[in-house]
Design an enzyme around this catalytic site. Sequence first.
Site, short mmCIF file in Angstrom:
data_model
loop_
_atom_site.label_atom_id
_atom_site.label_comp_id
_atom_site.label_asym_id
_atom_site.label_seq_id
_atom_site.Cartn_x
_atom_site.Cartn_y
_atom_site.Cartn_z
N SER A 38 0.82 -1.20 0.00
CA SER A 38 0.00 0.00 0.00
C SER A 38 0.86 1.26 0.00
O SER A 38 1.99 1.26 0.49
CB SER A 38 -0.91 0.02 1.23
N1 SAH Z 1 -1.48 -4.65 3.82
C1 SAH Z 1 -0.60 -4.64 2.67
C2 SAH Z 1 -1.33 -4.44 1.37
C3 SAH Z 1 -2.09 -5.61 1.02
S1 SAH Z 1 -2.76 -5.63 -0.62
C4 SAH Z 1 0.48 -3.59 2.85
O1 SAH Z 1 0.79 -3.25 3.97
O2 SAH Z 1 1.06 -3.14 1.89
C5 SAH Z 1 -4.20 -6.57 -0.28
C6 SAH Z 1 -3.98 -7.99 0.14
O3 SAH Z 1 -5.27 -8.55 0.39
C7 SAH Z 1 -3.35 -8.87 -0.92
O4 SAH Z 1 -2.21 -9.48 -0.39
C8 SAH Z 1 -4.43 -9.91 -1.24
O5 SAH Z 1 -3.92 -11.19 -1.50
C9 SAH Z 1 -5.24 -9.90 0.05
N2 SAH Z 1 -6.61 -10.40 -0.10
C10 SAH Z 1 -7.48 -10.22 -1.12
N3 SAH Z 1 -8.64 -10.84 -0.87
C11 SAH Z 1 -8.51 -11.43 0.36
C12 SAH Z 1 -9.37 -12.24 1.16
N4 SAH Z 1 -10.61 -12.57 0.80
N5 SAH Z 1 -8.89 -12.67 2.34
C13 SAH Z 1 -7.64 -12.35 2.75
N6 SAH Z 1 -6.79 -11.61 2.02
C14 SAH Z 1 -7.21 -11.15 0.84
#
Ligand code: SAH
Length: 222
Positions: A72
């Site tokens: 992010s």
């Molecule tokens: N928190 C991270 C950004 C994550 S991007 C940071 O600090 O940069 C979003 C994440 O959500 C991805 O890794 C994706 O695989 C996950 N994701 C998407 N759908 C999901 C679900 N249903 N359950 C758990 N994780 C999920």
Amino acid sequence: MTPADPGIRGIGMTSLRTRERLVQRLMDQGIRSDEVLGQIRNVPRHLFVDEALSSRAYEDTALPIGLGQTISQPYVVARMTEAMLEHLSGARRVLEIGTGCGYQTAVLAPLVKEIHTVERIPALLRRARRQLSELEIYNVRFRQGDGWLGWPKYGPYDGILVAAAAPRVPVPLLEQLTEQGCLIIPVGPSGRQELALVTRNGNELHQRSLGAVSFVPLVHGK
Ligand code: SAH
């Protein structure tokens, strides 16, 4: 920071000055919390991205982390963390959905009692677990699974933070909030997402928007 801190390992691009520029930029954009700005300064974001991208790690932008996912944007992490701390009451037990590389987890973990984090992609979860343990962050429990369902076993949570966009607020997450709990989640279709802040007061729920955002989708199923 001690000399052994992995945060200051190597190279100039991880220099404190580069990080300070990012902190200044976030202040200019309205981030006020010293706790949050301190974490943006301290957490070595370059260790959460591929080495080829580490020169860009302290830019205020999302970057790819493989498997179609992104780390992010620092502003968004700071904004979500600030809003979470502002509304977090009780014991400060937090559920995070969408661990990804674990950067948001690392920023938030020292500011709360414990984080329970759920990620659907096993390889990302493994990497995040390893990275957080290298940073000696120990108040995090990891789970591979479908974040739409939350993680009822350790609930209810004082705060729930979702890092992927859902078309609507998942009901199981609302059910896992404490009586005064808060939920922060990007809601809406790609291109028209808003960061929603839902606060609970007993049986009442209030929702307001913290502004436009852009997240990868919260995918259904494991
Ligand atoms: N928190 C991270 C950004 C994550 S991007 C940071 O600090 O940069 C979003 C994440 O959500 C991805 O890794 C994706 O695989 C996950 N994701 C998407 N759908 C999901 C679900 N249903 N359950 C758990 N994780 C999920």
